[in-house]
Design a protein around this motif. Structure first.
Motif, mmCIF file in Angstrom:
data_model
loop_
_atom_site.group_PDB
_atom_site.id
_atom_site.type_symbol
_atom_site.label_atom_id
_atom_site.label_comp_id
_atom_site.label_asym_id
_atom_site.label_seq_id
_atom_site.Cartn_x
_atom_site.Cartn_y
_atom_site.Cartn_z
ATOM 1 N N THR A 217 0.852 -1.192 0.000
ATOM 2 C CA THR A 217 0.000 0.000 0.000
ATOM 3 C C THR A 217 0.886 1.240 0.000
ATOM 4 O O THR A 217 1.629 1.467 0.948
ATOM 5 N N PRO A 218 0.836 2.052 -1.060
ATOM 6 C CA PRO A 218 1.729 3.213 -1.145
ATOM 7 C C PRO A 218 1.331 4.332 -0.192
ATOM 8 O O PRO A 218 0.177 4.450 0.214
ATOM 9 N N GLY A 219 2.309 5.150 0.167
ATOM 10 C CA GLY A 219 2.044 6.361 0.927
ATOM 11 C C GLY A 219 1.970 6.202 2.431
ATOM 12 O O GLY A 219 1.681 7.172 3.134
ATOM 13 N N LEU A 220 2.220 5.004 2.960
ATOM 14 C CA LEU A 220 2.150 4.787 4.404
ATOM 15 C C LEU A 220 3.554 4.747 4.989
ATOM 16 O O LEU A 220 4.442 4.077 4.458
ATOM 17 N N SER A 221 3.754 5.456 6.093
ATOM 18 C CA SER A 221 5.057 5.427 6.755
ATOM 19 C C SER A 221 5.230 4.104 7.488
ATOM 20 O O SER A 221 4.257 3.410 7.795
ATOM 21 N N ASP A 222 6.477 3.757 7.777
ATOM 22 C CA ASP A 222 6.756 2.519 8.495
ATOM 23 C C ASP A 222 6.084 2.508 9.862
ATOM 24 O O ASP A 222 5.585 1.474 10.310
ATOM 25 N N ASP A 223 6.072 3.660 10.535
ATOM 26 C CA ASP A 223 5.461 3.729 11.864
ATOM 27 C C ASP A 223 3.960 3.473 11.803
ATOM 28 O O ASP A 223 3.403 2.776 12.662
ATOM 29 N N VAL A 224 3.301 4.020 10.790
ATOM 30 C CA VAL A 224 1.855 3.819 10.644
ATOM 31 C C VAL A 224 1.550 2.358 10.350
ATOM 32 O O VAL A 224 0.633 1.763 10.931
ATOM 33 N N VAL A 225 2.318 1.753 9.450
ATOM 34 C CA VAL A 225 2.106 0.346 9.105
ATOM 35 C C VAL A 225 2.353 -0.543 10.312
ATOM 36 O O VAL A 225 1.590 -1.477 10.582
ATOM 37 N N ALA A 226 3.419 -0.264 11.052
ATOM 38 C CA ALA A 226 3.755 -1.069 12.232
ATOM 39 C C ALA A 226 2.642 -1.006 13.267
ATOM 40 O O ALA A 226 2.256 -2.024 13.860
ATOM 41 N N GLU A 227 2.127 0.174 13.515
ATOM 42 C CA GLU A 227 1.060 0.346 14.498
ATOM 43 C C GLU A 227 -0.233 -0.318 14.030
ATOM 44 O O GLU A 227 -0.931 -0.972 14.831
ATOM 45 N N THR A 228 -0.551 -0.178 12.746
ATOM 46 C CA THR A 228 -1.763 -0.809 12.202
ATOM 47 C C THR A 228 -1.677 -2.321 12.308
ATOM 48 O O THR A 228 -2.645 -2.990 12.676
ATOM 49 N N ALA A 229 -0.508 -2.874 11.985
ATOM 50 C CA ALA A 229 -0.312 -4.316 12.094
ATOM 51 C C ALA A 229 -0.494 -4.766 13.540
ATOM 52 O O ALA A 229 -1.137 -5.796 13.806
ATOM 53 N N TYR A 230 0.048 -4.002 14.456
ATOM 54 C CA TYR A 230 -0.074 -4.325 15.881
ATOM 55 C C TYR A 230 -1.546 -4.349 16.302
ATOM 56 O O TYR A 230 -1.992 -5.270 16.999
ATOM 57 N N GLN A 231 -2.310 -3.357 15.893
ATOM 58 C CA GLN A 231 -3.727 -3.299 16.239
ATOM 59 C C GLN A 231 -4.519 -4.429 15.584
ATOM 60 O O GLN A 231 -5.473 -4.953 16.173
ATOM 61 N N ASN A 232 -4.115 -4.816 14.381
ATOM 62 C CA ASN A 232 -4.810 -5.910 13.676
ATOM 63 C C ASN A 232 -4.589 -7.259 14.346
ATOM 64 O O ASN A 232 -5.279 -8.234 14.024
ATOM 65 N N CYS A 233 -3.624 -7.327 15.236
ATOM 66 C CA CYS A 233 -3.322 -8.582 15.931
ATOM 67 C C CYS A 233 -3.861 -8.585 17.358
ATOM 68 O O CYS A 233 -3.325 -9.269 18.239
ATOM 69 N N ALA A 234 -4.930 -7.838 17.592
ATOM 70 C CA ALA A 234 -5.517 -7.773 18.931
ATOM 71 C C ALA A 234 -5.975 -9.148 19.417
ATOM 72 O O ALA A 234 -5.847 -9.466 20.609
ATOM 73 N N ASN A 235 -6.495 -9.967 18.510
ATOM 74 C CA ASN A 235 -6.989 -11.288 18.914
ATOM 75 C C ASN A 235 -5.863 -12.200 19.379
ATOM 76 O O ASN A 235 -5.965 -12.849 20.435
ATOM 77 N N THR A 236 -4.773 -12.271 18.611
ATOM 78 C CA THR A 236 -3.660 -13.145 19.016
ATOM 79 C C THR A 236 -2.970 -12.583 20.257
ATOM 80 O O THR A 236 -2.487 -13.343 21.096
ATOM 81 N N ARG A 237 -2.921 -11.264 20.384
ATOM 82 C CA ARG A 237 -2.331 -10.662 21.581
ATOM 83 C C ARG A 237 -3.183 -10.965 22.811
ATOM 84 O O ARG A 237 -2.659 -11.222 23.901
ATOM 85 N N GLY A 238 -4.521 -10.940 22.632
ATOM 86 C CA GLY A 238 -5.405 -11.274 23.744
ATOM 87 C C GLY A 238 -5.258 -12.719 24.176
ATOM 88 O O GLY A 238 -5.245 -13.029 25.376
#
Length: 208
Positions: free
Chosen positions: A111-132
């Motif tokens: 996905t173009p235009g996304l900074s590494d920090d934004v992608v990293a944080e989004t990925a982290y949030q998308n893994c709420a189920n496995t983190r739980g």
């Protein structure tokens, strides 16, 4: 969009690679990193009908490099040092969360235009189920609050996500000399009625 046979072959290939990595993974220590631009890895992934520029191509290259297994092993070592043995359901939950963060990070690289920090944080949030699930198993195994582990691991996981993103940006282009073929290009070239002259993607070389 890539063709259905290519997608099925690619997904199956990545699954086999990951399964093999899991079977041979040592539970202590971190795997040595391979060369991100290794021609041998590139030839193998291209031989599976995965081409430079595609998401599944990057996933294949990073699976060979055992990126997520490195992340899992590093997190496991810290937990073992601070809270005791990591085994059974806790180990399974940790591995699942490590893979989720790696997978979600790499998926968004295309996905173009996304900074590494934004992608990293989004990925982290998308893994709420496995983190739980990891937190629940951690609480069962140690008697400590699940939030304790999540808070302690957050900087580490985000750092690992950013590293996976940077690696994916390198490998998705292929080694020097590889021809970048995006998924949209493949779709156009494989569309019914497409002109063959000068536009058809040549077969990928088969690794021996």
């Amino acid at each position: 969009m890539e063709t259905r046979p290519m997608r099925m072959m690619a997904v199956a290939a990545v699954s086999i690679l990951l399964a093999g990595g899991l079977a041979g993974c040592a539970t202590s220590g971190v795997e040595d990193a391979m060369d991100l631009e290794a021609p041998a890895d590139d030839a193998h992934c291209q031989s599976l009908l995965i081409r430079p520029g595609e998401l599944v191509y990057a996933q294949c290259r990073l699976a060979l490099r055992k990126t997520y297994l490195n992340d899992y092993a590093a997190r496991k070592a810290v937990i073992q040092q601070q809270y005791g043995p990591v085994s059974g359901e806790l180990d399974i939950a940790l591995r699942a969360d490590a893979f989720c963060n790696y997978d979600e990070s790499v998926k968004q690289v295309v996905t173009p235009g996304l900074s590494d920090d934004v992608v990293a944080e989004t990925a982290y949030q998308n893994c709420a189920n496995t983190r739980g699930e990891l937190g629940a198993k951690f609480a069962e195994a140690t008697g400590r609050p699940a939030e304790l582990l999540a808070e302690a691991e957050r900087p580490t996981v985000l750092g690992q996500n950013r590293k996976a993103i940077r690696e994916a940006r390198v490998v998705i282009k292929g080694p020097p000399g590889s021809t970048l073929v995006t998924e949209s290009q493949v779709a156009i070239e494989n569309a019914p009625g497409a002109q063959a002259a000068g536009t058809v993607v040549p077969p990928a070389p088969v690794a021996h």
